[in-house]
Design an enzyme around this catalytic site. Structure first.
Site, PDB file in Angstrom:
ATOM      1  N   GLY A 108       0.755  -1.273   0.089  1.00  0.00           N
ATOM      2  CA  GLY A 108       0.126   0.088  -0.074  1.00  0.00           C
ATOM      3  C   GLY A 108       0.803   1.355  -0.036  1.00  0.00           C
ATOM      4  N   ALA A 109       1.887   1.397  -0.733  1.00  0.00           N
ATOM      5  CA  ALA A 109       2.824   2.116  -0.700  1.00  0.00           C
ATOM      6  C   ALA A 109       2.636   3.391  -1.637  1.00  0.00           C
ATOM      7  CB  ALA A 109       4.145   1.709  -0.849  1.00  0.00           C
ATOM      8  N   ASN A 161       0.913  -2.522   5.302  1.00  0.00           N
ATOM      9  CA  ASN A 161       0.439  -1.277   5.480  1.00  0.00           C
ATOM     10  C   ASN A 161      -0.936  -1.267   4.756  1.00  0.00           C
ATOM     11  OD1 ASN A 161       0.097   1.905   5.823  1.00  0.00           O
ATOM     12  ND2 ASN A 161       0.251   1.463   3.486  1.00  0.00           N
ATOM     13  N   TYR A 169     -14.693  -3.449   9.441  1.00  0.00           N
ATOM     14  CA  TYR A 169     -13.248  -2.988   9.592  1.00  0.00           C
ATOM     15  C   TYR A 169     -12.547  -3.165  10.920  1.00  0.00           C
ATOM     16  CZ  TYR A 169      -9.536   0.123   9.320  1.00  0.00           C
ATOM     17  OH  TYR A 169      -8.065   0.824   9.203  1.00  0.00           O
ATOM     18  N   ALA A 214     -13.543  -5.175  13.285  1.00  0.00           N
ATOM     19  CA  ALA A 214     -13.155  -6.634  13.525  1.00  0.00           C
ATOM     20  C   ALA A 214     -11.941  -7.370  12.673  1.00  0.00           C
ATOM     21  CB  ALA A 214     -14.510  -7.504  13.093  1.00  0.00           C
ATOM     22  N   ALA A 215     -11.789  -7.029  11.344  1.00  0.00           N
ATOM     23  CA  ALA A 215     -10.522  -7.303  10.802  1.00  0.00           C
ATOM     24  C   ALA A 215      -9.272  -6.854  11.322  1.00  0.00           C
ATOM     25  CB  ALA A 215     -10.818  -6.752   9.240  1.00  0.00           C
TER      26      ALA A 215
END
Length: 264
Positions: free
Chosen positions: A14-15, A82, A153, A155-156
């Site tokens: 996710g850069a 990330n 979100y 919970a993940a």
């Protein structure tokens, strides 16, 4: 302070923007060889950073990213998981438990948990062959601040926290440290983009985007600092955890939230 990262090989997912871009840039500035994974490359990445086009919703993508790092630099010493947040095509915040469907839940866990699992599964053998390494998982304060918004979100991300602890216990004796950075509300395009969180909250609060970012959101989340967090503040913590200077830190949760979480 010398973080002793020169020559080490780091993979950052996710850069292309936000926290991931700040992490990849910071590690490169500290002398690390950085492989940046994202769906598209941004010109903001330093030229020396190797970009791998990867959609982590694809189960085969993590292995390809790690293979590229091994091909370019001979191994991997650092993994920063990330990538996360709203899956592609999804806008958060999303209010109410009954709002997300089974498909929404599946996509949320695919992007925020299973992609992390697969990246770690792909990189562990490479790290172990080199005698150890550092894994930093980017979670969220929503993993601990339960509420009726973004339930799937949160919970993940809670699952990511648990995964971090389990991996730290299993692989710490073999030289692999695993830690979590837990940001609060960070000033990224999740908030600022057209149709993003700031505009959604503005509609709920009868306000405007700029006021939400500057005043409404910090007040709503009771941020002691009175402002959202800068991506660089998260990147600095990640770099320290990636560094051998944090050699006795593993299984830890680093909360960087402007004072949002109040519990002891």
């Amino acid at each position: 302070m010398d973080l002793q990262l020169s020559g080490r090989v780091a993979v950052v997912t996710g850069a292309s923007k936000g926290i991931g871009l700040a992490v990849a840039t910071t590690l490169a500035e500290e002398g690390a060889h950085v492989v940046a994974a994202s769906r598209t490359r941004t010109d903001a990445l330093p030229d020396k950073v190797v970009h791998v086009a990867a959609d982590l919703m694809d189960p085969e993508a993590p292995a390809r990213v790690v293979a590229r790092a091994v091909e370019e630099f001979g191994g991997v010493d650092i993994l920063v998981n990330n990538a996360g947040g709203p899956p592609p095509g999804v806008t958060l915040p999303r209010a109410g438990f009954l709002t997300p469907s089974d498909e929404d839940w599946a996509a949320m866990f695919e992007f925020n948990l299973f992609s992390v699992v697969r990246m770690i599964r792909s990189v562990l053998p490479v790290m172990l062959e080199r005698g150890g390494g550092s894994i930093v998982n980017v979670s969220s304060t929503m993993s601990r601040q339960a509420g009726p918004v973004n339930v799937d979100y949160g919970a993940a991300k809670a699952a990511v926290n648990q995964l971090t602890k389990a991996l730290s216990e299993e692989y710490g004796p073999q030289g692999v440290r695993v830690n979590t950075v837990m940001p609060g509300a960070v000033l990224t395009d999740w908030w600022t983009k057209e149709g993003g969180a700031a505009e959604v909250f503005a509609g709920m609060a009868g306000s405007d985007k700029e006021s939400v970012i500057a005043e409404v959101a910090p007040a709503m989340m009771k941020l002691v600092t009175g402002r959202l967090i800068h991506p660089q503040e998260i990147a600095d913590a990640v770099a320290l955890l990636a560094s051998p200077r944090s050699g006795s830190t593993t299984g830890a949760e680093f909360v960087i939230d402007g004072g949002q979480l109040k519990e002891i």
